[in-house]
Write a protein that holds these residues in place. Structure first.
Motif, PDB file in Angstrom:
ATOM      1  N   ALA A 112       0.835  -1.204   0.000  1.00  0.00           N
ATOM      2  CA  ALA A 112       0.000   0.000   0.000  1.00  0.00           C
ATOM      3  C   ALA A 112       0.869   1.253   0.000  1.00  0.00           C
ATOM      4  O   ALA A 112       1.833   1.362   0.767  1.00  0.00           O
ATOM      5  N   ASN A 113       0.526   2.193  -0.862  1.00  0.00           N
ATOM      6  CA  ASN A 113       1.196   3.503  -0.868  1.00  0.00           C
ATOM      7  C   ASN A 113       0.196   4.654  -0.872  1.00  0.00           C
ATOM      8  O   ASN A 113       0.570   5.815  -0.957  1.00  0.00           O
ATOM      9  N   THR A 114      -1.099   4.311  -0.800  1.00  0.00           N
ATOM     10  CA  THR A 114      -2.169   5.311  -0.826  1.00  0.00           C
ATOM     11  C   THR A 114      -3.308   4.853   0.067  1.00  0.00           C
ATOM     12  O   THR A 114      -3.603   3.654   0.135  1.00  0.00           O
ATOM     13  N   VAL A 115      -3.934   5.796   0.727  1.00  0.00           N
ATOM     14  CA  VAL A 115      -5.132   5.497   1.510  1.00  0.00           C
ATOM     15  C   VAL A 115      -6.255   6.400   1.014  1.00  0.00           C
ATOM     16  O   VAL A 115      -6.124   7.632   1.021  1.00  0.00           O
ATOM     17  N   LEU A 116      -7.343   5.780   0.545  1.00  0.00           N
ATOM     18  CA  LEU A 116      -8.537   6.530   0.170  1.00  0.00           C
ATOM     19  C   LEU A 116      -9.349   6.787   1.428  1.00  0.00           C
ATOM     20  O   LEU A 116      -9.625   5.855   2.192  1.00  0.00           O
ATOM     21  N   VAL A 117      -9.736   8.027   1.649  1.00  0.00           N
ATOM     22  CA  VAL A 117     -10.407   8.401   2.897  1.00  0.00           C
ATOM     23  C   VAL A 117     -11.706   9.121   2.573  1.00  0.00           C
ATOM     24  O   VAL A 117     -11.735  10.031   1.729  1.00  0.00           O
ATOM     25  N   ASP A 118     -12.771   8.735   3.260  1.00  0.00           N
ATOM     26  CA  ASP A 118     -14.067   9.391   3.109  1.00  0.00           C
ATOM     27  C   ASP A 118     -14.407  10.108   4.402  1.00  0.00           C
ATOM     28  O   ASP A 118     -14.615   9.465   5.440  1.00  0.00           O
ATOM     29  N   PHE A 119     -14.422  11.437   4.361  1.00  0.00           N
ATOM     30  CA  PHE A 119     -14.807  12.235   5.525  1.00  0.00           C
ATOM     31  C   PHE A 119     -15.407  13.540   5.041  1.00  0.00           C
ATOM     32  O   PHE A 119     -15.110  13.997   3.927  1.00  0.00           O
TER      33      PHE A 119
END
Length: 252
Positions: free
Chosen positions: A161-168
């Motif tokens: 993993a090199n990216t985190v998708l975040v929903d806020f």
């Protein structure tokens, strides 16, 4: 109308992608640094959902075309669908992301001249050949979606993993504090808000609209000038013919 396409595309962008930000992780992130990122997200109280994945730049090549694109991995289509909807633009048949093929975006398929079942070559950290399992609607840049299983089959190792998708909710008062906390972490290299990306895309499209209007206006002015010149030449020639005819008749 020129603006209607822009509005429709912007609405599709916001409807297809259900995350607020992309958190870019540093190369060779340590387990402790990754844990700090995950703890910051879980303890904020604002984050509705998050997904760690890998996004890397690759060059896709077919027999007729070559372009740069993004290769994005996901543990499963079910997890990806919480953040990105893979849909056909022309029908209601769902797009399926299998473990033995890739889903590519529509414009990319058109440029490469490939269809479902064809193969394309990816040139990144290593050179591999992938099978196009399906084609999805998309509006910004070119993407290839693969499952973690298919990525491991292609490259011989599980994706890191090199990216985190975040929903806020970015509009709430505590969102700015969360963004500041994420940026300050050692394991975070970038923070990109999806709303900023959509706004940048909209602004660039508006600039293109103005350029198109200017080109249309200039083309119309040029056509008017050409027609006026042709009309004047034609009238002048007819007047000259009439004068010559009158002069010859007078001589007779």
């Amino acid at each position: 109308e020129i603006g209607s396409g822009l509005v429709g595309s912007e609405m599709c962008i916001r409807d297809r992608y259900h995350y607020s930000a992309q958190v870019g992780l540093v190369d060779e992130i340590t387990p402790l640094e990754l844990e700090e990122v995950e703890d910051t997200l879980s303890e904020s109280g604002l984050v509705d959902d998050s997904l760690a994945c890998r996004v890397e730049t690759v060059t896709a090549q077919s027999e007729s075309y070559t372009l740069d694109c993004y290769l994005q991995t996901t543990p499963s289509q079910e997890e990806l669908s919480r953040f990105v909807e893979l849909l056909h633009r022309t029908d209601d048949v769902p797009v399926t992301l299998p473990d033995d093929g890739a889903v590519i975006t529509e414009k990319m398929a058109s440029l490469l001249g490939v269809e479902v079942g064809d193969t394309i070559t990816l040139d990144g950290e290593s050179r591999v050949t992938i099978t196009v399992a399906d084609i999805t609607e998309h509006y910004v840049q070119h993407y290839i979606y693969v499952s973690d299983t298919y990525y491991e089959t292609l490259f011989g190792e599980a994706p890191t993993a090199n990216t985190v998708l975040v929903d806020f909710p970015v509009e709430e008062s505590g969102a700015g504090e969360l963004e500041s906390q994420l940026v300050s972490l050692d394991g975070v290299s970038t923070l990109t808000l999806h709303s900023d990306t959509a706004d940048t895309f909209s602004s660039s499209m508006e600039s293109v609209d103005y350029a198109v209007i200017l080109i249309i206006f200039c083309a119309a002015a040029l056509a008017f000038v050409v027609l006026m010149n042709l009309t004047n030449i034609n009238i002048t020639e007819r007047l000259r013919d009439c004068l010559l005819y009158t002069s010859d008749a007078a001589d007779d």
